[in-house]
Write an enzyme that holds these catalytic residues in place. Structure first.
Site, PDB file in Angstrom:
ATOM      1  N   HIS A 104      24.706  67.234  48.963  1.00  0.00           N
ATOM      2  CA  HIS A 104      25.245  66.642  50.187  1.00  0.00           C
ATOM      3  C   HIS A 104      24.570  67.232  51.426  1.00  0.00           C
ATOM      4  O   HIS A 104      24.187  66.497  52.345  1.00  0.00           O
ATOM      5  CB  HIS A 104      26.756  66.873  50.265  1.00  0.00           C
ATOM      6  CG  HIS A 104      27.559  65.866  49.512  1.00  0.00           C
ATOM      7  ND1 HIS A 104      27.559  65.805  48.132  1.00  0.00           N
ATOM      8  CD2 HIS A 104      28.397  64.882  49.946  1.00  0.00           C
ATOM      9  CE1 HIS A 104      28.373  64.835  47.745  1.00  0.00           C
ATOM     10  NE2 HIS A 104      28.888  64.257  48.814  1.00  0.00           N
ATOM     11  N   HIS A 151      31.196  73.973  46.682  1.00  0.00           N
ATOM     12  CA  HIS A 151      29.905  74.632  46.850  1.00  0.00           C
ATOM     13  C   HIS A 151      30.112  76.022  47.442  1.00  0.00           C
ATOM     14  O   HIS A 151      31.080  76.267  48.168  1.00  0.00           O
ATOM     15  CB  HIS A 151      28.977  73.843  47.775  1.00  0.00           C
ATOM     16  CG  HIS A 151      28.183  72.783  47.086  1.00  0.00           C
ATOM     17  ND1 HIS A 151      27.216  73.052  46.143  1.00  0.00           N
ATOM     18  CD2 HIS A 151      28.217  71.431  47.208  1.00  0.00           C
ATOM     19  CE1 HIS A 151      26.684  71.924  45.722  1.00  0.00           C
ATOM     20  NE2 HIS A 151      27.277  70.926  46.345  1.00  0.00           N
TER      21      HIS A 151
END
Length: 246
Positions: free
Chosen positions: A150, A199
């Site tokens: 992302h 993450h």
């Protein structure tokens, strides 16, 4: 006398070209260094980095867990600004430029976003870092963690779109503004991935750094080709990669 002036002009042109190439190389290196360092630290399980990643992850996750509405907002936002959205936007922009006759520019944009996605997948497979495993997760994501797809997609997509847009902008203020918006979007996407617990902090920093490196590297290659074809030297971060097509 004329020949002497021609030699002087040629010398000045070479000097300016050398300075521009040096600046471009330094910019690529500047963003390559953090990615390379993080890659080495992650693959060697560097304890201070792991401790820092965990402290940030738990702190942001606790806030998201305590604020369900905020977590839902981040989940929606991170998908709205996900990699596939940036790919679609770049492809649509490239199609528009293609039909306007700026085919080299369209190819550059598609190649850049494609290389970014493939490189992200390759590095993920090589490093194969596990994602955070937090109690009471507020989100979920498949696959390996390093680097963040992302964050890398947002960095690549925003940079490509800005470089396509720059030739339309005539003032320094507007150019600085679009770069600032691009930076804010990329940082927000990176933050959302860490805050949602999918993450580590180092994943998103590496993703942004590698995304910028990909764009800068391919733009530099495109600029080198332009100059070998005898085209006017440009500074892509100020003028776009091929401003004369407008």
């Amino acid at each position: 006398m004329v020949r002497l002036l021609d030699r002087q002009d040629h010398h000045d042109s070479d000097r300016r070209l050398g300075m521009r190439l040096t600046v471009a190389t330094a910019a690529v290196a500047l963003f390559s260094v953090p990615f390379i360092l993080l890659l080495v630290f992650v693959m060697s399980s560097f304890a201070p980095l792991n401790d820092f990643d965990e402290s940030v992850a738990y702190r942001l996750h606790a806030y998201a867990l305590a604020n369900p509405g905020y977590a839902r907002f981040l989940n929606v936002a991170t998908e709205v600004l996900g990699p596939n959205v940036w790919r679609a936007l770049v492809v649509m922009a490239a199609a528009w430029f293609w039909f306007r006759g700026a085919r080299r520019l369209a190819v550059w944009a598609v190649v850049t976003i494609t290389v970014s996605g493939l490189l992200n997948l390759a590095v993920k497979e090589i490093v194969h870092r596990a994602r955070p495993a937090l109690p009471d997760p507020v989100s979920w994501a498949p696959g390996a963690s390093f680097p963040s797809g992302h964050a890398m997609g947002a960095a690549t997509g925003t940079c490509v779109l800005v470089l396509l847009l720059l030739p339309y902008l005539r003032s320094w203020t507007s150019r600085i503004a679009v770069w600032a918006v691009a930076a804010v979007l990329a940082v927000f996407v990176a933050y959302s991935r860490v805050a949602l617990g999918v993450h580590w902090f180092s994943d998103v920093v590496a993703g942004i750094a590698l995304g910028v490196v990909v764009v800068a590297g391919i733009a530099a290659g495109f600029e080198s080709w332009r100059r070998s074809e005898g085209r006017r030297p440009v500074e892509p971060h100020k003028e776009g990669v091929e401003p004369e097509v407008f």
